[in-house]
Design a protein around this motif. Sequence first.
Motif, PDB file in Angstrom:
ATOM      1  N   CYS A 151       0.913  -1.244  -0.043  1.00  0.00           N
ATOM      2  CA  CYS A 151       0.026   0.060   0.034  1.00  0.00           C
ATOM      3  C   CYS A 151       0.974   1.243  -0.062  1.00  0.00           C
ATOM      4  CB  CYS A 151      -0.996   0.130   1.287  1.00  0.00           C
ATOM      5  SG  CYS A 151      -2.033  -1.410   1.211  1.00  0.00           S
ATOM      6  N   ALA A 152       1.547   1.272  -0.945  1.00  0.00           N
ATOM      7  CA  ALA A 152       2.977   2.149  -1.093  1.00  0.00           C
ATOM      8  C   ALA A 152       2.411   3.638  -1.416  1.00  0.00           C
ATOM      9  CB  ALA A 152       4.138   1.779  -1.921  1.00  0.00           C
ATOM     10  N   ALA A 153       1.549   3.994  -2.213  1.00  0.00           N
ATOM     11  CA  ALA A 153       1.338   5.132  -2.646  1.00  0.00           C
ATOM     12  C   ALA A 153       0.876   6.115  -1.484  1.00  0.00           C
ATOM     13  CB  ALA A 153       0.135   5.209  -3.715  1.00  0.00           C
ATOM     14  N   PRO A 154       1.325   7.242  -1.609  1.00  0.00           N
ATOM     15  CA  PRO A 154       2.175   8.215  -2.677  1.00  0.00           C
ATOM     16  C   PRO A 154       3.612   7.946  -2.479  1.00  0.00           C
ATOM     17  CG  PRO A 154       1.567   9.769  -0.820  1.00  0.00           C
ATOM     18  CD  PRO A 154       0.789   8.067  -0.455  1.00  0.00           C
ATOM     19  N   GLY A 155       4.110   7.182  -1.739  1.00  0.00           N
ATOM     20  CA  GLY A 155       5.139   6.603  -1.430  1.00  0.00           C
ATOM     21  C   GLY A 155       6.103   7.196  -0.557  1.00  0.00           C
ATOM     22  N   SER A 156       5.804   7.632   0.623  1.00  0.00           N
ATOM     23  CA  SER A 156       6.760   8.549   1.553  1.00  0.00           C
ATOM     24  C   SER A 156       7.202   7.302   2.372  1.00  0.00           C
ATOM     25  CB  SER A 156       5.916   9.188   2.714  1.00  0.00           C
ATOM     26  OG  SER A 156       4.921   8.373   3.213  1.00  0.00           O
ATOM     27  N   TRP A 157       6.857   6.288   2.615  1.00  0.00           N
ATOM     28  CA  TRP A 157       7.780   5.091   3.605  1.00  0.00           C
ATOM     29  C   TRP A 157       8.769   4.367   2.216  1.00  0.00           C
ATOM     30  CZ3 TRP A 157       5.075   1.559   7.384  1.00  0.00           C
ATOM     31  CH2 TRP A 157       4.672   2.569   8.486  1.00  0.00           C
ATOM     32  N   SER A 158       8.350   4.382   0.884  1.00  0.00           N
ATOM     33  CA  SER A 158       9.155   3.790  -0.008  1.00  0.00           C
ATOM     34  C   SER A 158      10.469   5.009  -0.087  1.00  0.00           C
ATOM     35  CB  SER A 158       8.592   3.616  -1.265  1.00  0.00           C
ATOM     36  OG  SER A 158       7.521   2.657  -1.217  1.00  0.00           O
ATOM     37  N   GLN A 159      10.137   5.935   0.188  1.00  0.00           N
ATOM     38  CA  GLN A 159      11.229   7.124  -0.294  1.00  0.00           C
ATOM     39  C   GLN A 159      12.294   6.999   0.890  1.00  0.00           C
ATOM     40  OE1 GLN A 159       9.675  11.129  -0.084  1.00  0.00           O
ATOM     41  NE2 GLN A 159      11.183  11.882  -1.228  1.00  0.00           N
ATOM     42  N   LEU A 214      11.005   6.321  -7.934  1.00  0.00           N
ATOM     43  CA  LEU A 214      11.976   6.711  -6.872  1.00  0.00           C
ATOM     44  C   LEU A 214      13.207   5.879  -7.140  1.00  0.00           C
ATOM     45  CD1 LEU A 214       9.623   6.370  -3.577  1.00  0.00           C
ATOM     46  CD2 LEU A 214      10.914   8.465  -4.450  1.00  0.00           C
ATOM     47  N   PRO A 215      14.395   6.194  -6.659  1.00  0.00           N
ATOM     48  CA  PRO A 215      15.734   5.665  -6.902  1.00  0.00           C
ATOM     49  C   PRO A 215      15.673   4.194  -6.106  1.00  0.00           C
ATOM     50  CG  PRO A 215      16.060   7.824  -6.489  1.00  0.00           C
ATOM     51  CD  PRO A 215      14.685   7.650  -6.094  1.00  0.00           C
ATOM     52  N   GLY A 216      15.846   3.164  -7.135  1.00  0.00           N
ATOM     53  CA  GLY A 216      15.943   1.848  -6.343  1.00  0.00           C
ATOM     54  C   GLY A 216      14.931   1.053  -5.972  1.00  0.00           C
ATOM     55  N   VAL A 217      13.611   1.810  -6.646  1.00  0.00           N
ATOM     56  CA  VAL A 217      12.398   1.138  -5.993  1.00  0.00           C
ATOM     57  C   VAL A 217      11.688   0.602  -7.227  1.00  0.00           C
ATOM     58  CG1 VAL A 217      10.047   1.513  -5.069  1.00  0.00           C
ATOM     59  CG2 VAL A 217      12.099   2.609  -3.937  1.00  0.00           C
ATOM     60  N   ILE A 218      11.118  -0.607  -7.106  1.00  0.00           N
ATOM     61  CA  ILE A 218      10.567  -1.323  -8.203  1.00  0.00           C
ATOM     62  C   ILE A 218       9.128  -1.350  -7.695  1.00  0.00           C
ATOM     63  CG2 ILE A 218      10.302  -3.651  -9.313  1.00  0.00           C
ATOM     64  CD1 ILE A 218      13.033  -4.360  -8.629  1.00  0.00           C
ATOM     65  N   GLN A 219       8.446  -0.762  -8.870  1.00  0.00           N
ATOM     66  CA  GLN A 219       6.898  -0.323  -8.579  1.00  0.00           C
ATOM     67  C   GLN A 219       6.239  -1.772  -9.160  1.00  0.00           C
ATOM     68  OE1 GLN A 219       5.207   3.247  -9.408  1.00  0.00           O
ATOM     69  NE2 GLN A 219       7.142   4.240  -9.026  1.00  0.00           N
ATOM     70  N   LEU A 220       5.118  -2.179  -8.235  1.00  0.00           N
ATOM     71  CA  LEU A 220       4.301  -3.150  -8.759  1.00  0.00           C
ATOM     72  C   LEU A 220       2.902  -3.058  -8.448  1.00  0.00           C
ATOM     73  CD1 LEU A 220       4.111  -6.081  -9.798  1.00  0.00           C
ATOM     74  CD2 LEU A 220       4.487  -6.975  -7.395  1.00  0.00           C
ATOM     75  N   GLN A 221       2.002  -2.882  -9.448  1.00  0.00           N
ATOM     76  CA  GLN A 221       0.790  -2.663  -9.246  1.00  0.00           C
ATOM     77  C   GLN A 221      -0.136  -4.119  -8.922  1.00  0.00           C
ATOM     78  OE1 GLN A 221       0.075   0.514 -12.785  1.00  0.00           O
ATOM     79  NE2 GLN A 221      -1.717   0.423 -11.449  1.00  0.00           N
ATOM     80  N   GLY A 222      -0.751  -4.318  -7.816  1.00  0.00           N
ATOM     81  CA  GLY A 222      -1.206  -5.796  -7.691  1.00  0.00           C
ATOM     82  C   GLY A 222      -2.027  -5.359  -6.430  1.00  0.00           C
ATOM     83  N   ASP A 223      -2.877  -6.649  -6.267  1.00  0.00           N
ATOM     84  CA  ASP A 223      -3.763  -6.845  -5.012  1.00  0.00           C
ATOM     85  C   ASP A 223      -3.075  -7.710  -4.020  1.00  0.00           C
ATOM     86  OD1 ASP A 223      -5.774  -7.045  -3.143  1.00  0.00           O
ATOM     87  OD2 ASP A 223      -7.090  -7.769  -4.931  1.00  0.00           O
ATOM     88  N   ILE A 224      -3.091  -7.106  -2.739  1.00  0.00           N
ATOM     89  CA  ILE A 224      -2.564  -7.821  -1.568  1.00  0.00           C
ATOM     90  C   ILE A 224      -3.277  -8.797  -1.279  1.00  0.00           C
ATOM     91  CG2 ILE A 224      -1.044  -5.756  -0.872  1.00  0.00           C
ATOM     92  CD1 ILE A 224      -2.892  -5.449   1.372  1.00  0.00           C
ATOM     93  N   THR A 225      -4.507  -9.129  -1.652  1.00  0.00           N
ATOM     94  CA  THR A 225      -5.269 -10.571  -1.236  1.00  0.00           C
ATOM     95  C   THR A 225      -5.093 -11.597  -2.255  1.00  0.00           C
ATOM     96  OG1 THR A 225      -7.131  -9.499  -2.462  1.00  0.00           O
ATOM     97  CG2 THR A 225      -6.964  -8.602  -0.133  1.00  0.00           C
ATOM     98  N   LYS A 226      -4.256 -11.515  -3.110  1.00  0.00           N
ATOM     99  CA  LYS A 226      -3.940 -12.604  -4.177  1.00  0.00           C
ATOM    100  C   LYS A 226      -2.694 -13.144  -4.002  1.00  0.00           C
ATOM    101  CE  LYS A 226      -7.382 -10.641  -7.657  1.00  0.00           C
ATOM    102  NZ  LYS A 226      -7.238 -10.080  -8.885  1.00  0.00           N
ATOM    103  N   TYR A 227      -2.590 -14.406  -4.236  1.00  0.00           N
ATOM    104  CA  TYR A 227      -1.171 -14.847  -4.050  1.00  0.00           C
ATOM    105  C   TYR A 227      -0.395 -14.781  -5.207  1.00  0.00           C
ATOM    106  CZ  TYR A 227       2.200 -18.834  -3.606  1.00  0.00           C
ATOM    107  OH  TYR A 227       3.499 -19.627  -3.657  1.00  0.00           O
ATOM    108  N   SER A 228      -0.693 -14.449  -6.313  1.00  0.00           N
ATOM    109  CA  SER A 228       0.046 -14.121  -7.450  1.00  0.00           C
ATOM    110  C   SER A 228       0.740 -12.909  -7.246  1.00  0.00           C
ATOM    111  CB  SER A 228      -0.946 -13.719  -8.655  1.00  0.00           C
ATOM    112  OG  SER A 228      -2.014 -12.760  -8.478  1.00  0.00           O
ATOM    113  N   THR A 229       0.273 -11.776  -6.303  1.00  0.00           N
ATOM    114  CA  THR A 229       1.055 -10.714  -5.904  1.00  0.00           C
ATOM    115  C   THR A 229       2.381 -11.081  -5.534  1.00  0.00           C
ATOM    116  OG1 THR A 229      -0.860  -9.234  -5.998  1.00  0.00           O
ATOM    117  CG2 THR A 229       1.115  -8.459  -4.891  1.00  0.00           C
TER     118      THR A 229
END
Length: 462
Positions: A49-57, A123-138
């Motif tokens: 649940c990274a957006a807008p990205g402050s923790w990823s920053q 963000l530098p060094g951050v790989i973004q992935l659009q996915g649902d955290i309730t699915k095992y495929s994520t």
Amino acid sequence: MGKKSKDKRDIYYRKAKEQGWRARSAFKLLQIDEKFHILNGVTRAVDLCAAPGSWSQVLSRKLYLNEQIDIKEPTHLFYTEILAQAQAKTNSNVSNDEVKPETSKKNENVKIVAVDLQPMSPLPGVIQLQGDITKYSTAQEIIKHFEGEKADLVICDGAPDVTGLHCMDIYIQAQLLLGALHITCNVLRDGGTFVAKIFRGKDNDLLTNQLLTLFEEVHVAKPKSSRHSSIEAFVVCQGYHPPPGFDPKLMTPYLDVSNRDFQSLQGINRVVIPFIVCGDVSAYDSDTTYPLQLEGEGPYQYRAPVQPPIAPPYGFLQEPTKSDIDHFLKKIDEAAKRVGQGLGADMKSLNESVRKLNLADVSEPSTSAPDQTETESTDVDEILASGPYYDLITKVENVRSHEDDDENDDSSSYDRNYAYRNMQELNFMCEYENADPKIIATLLRQAHLGNPMNPSTCFCCD
């Protein structure tokens, strides 16, 4: 005129703008790390649940860019000459147009994956992935980016759009936490750390116990940058160590709250998974009014309360009337005939003396002479001690203790049969609390002496 919502900007909001953070929530993760050192030695991290990205920053700047971020800046209460000289020296060395050279070296071994349903700025060094955290495929996609290895740290700062109903908001946040825990159990290495936002409520102890089934240490932290008016807090779970045999992939179907079929689970999964995914909104709400006739239940039938709402926790006998005494003595006479005791002169005289009393008119103690009262009291004591009343009271006590006689090997079969034989005749004295032999004796003695009896008189004699 009151402030608008966008004008409620505190010190952390201003500091986030000054230091280039995407949101003030970056200070929450920095303060958690300052307390628990969750970023030490981390090379693979996941931000859910990274957006807008402050923790990823924060992860990017501290892990990938190797920046030393000091959130404890010195505070000067007074402007002194020494402080003025230090600021002048700093301004002479670095002008406003200069850009600080990069003093740190990038850590190429660090891999950070940010997961969210919405895209966000890179963000530098951050790989973004659009996915649902309730699915095992994520979870499988995250493992692919880590080249088959597990993560050292999983963080989640996600929260729903609050409704203002705390009970509903806490439940939705708990379901969001369950989705984050689902990903964590599939991608986190043994001994890893999990940090997630929660809403504080009455069931925090249950939440802590649930997480303790998977982690060695669980702490609930409230950073200083989190507003006191907010019910948010953060669980810091360290030392991921699931029980042997636990399979996190089996948790996926139960993220749907309508699925409660746990029969297919085996072993430790039969214990852990139902405990982790328990809780939904299908139960009755104690703050809601429901009709007496509920759907799916039998016809409503009124039942008297076991204890009236205004009844005291202790009970007293009601004030006896003349008809009550007459009815009770009549039943004793009948029982005496059935058990072969008969009616003696003592019982007849006692019955007549009681029937002469006008209990409804008794409001003060009897004005009889002291010697007469003493004589009548002695007569009553003798009747209750050796007459037909004494025999009935003794038989009632024997009937009530017949179960104890069955367990006692020393009791004879004749005594047990005799008690059973008289049980039906004496049953009326065992049905109600006011038929206790001691209470009967006190009731008759008080009635014979003409003493006042009212609801505040307790006949529980010793």
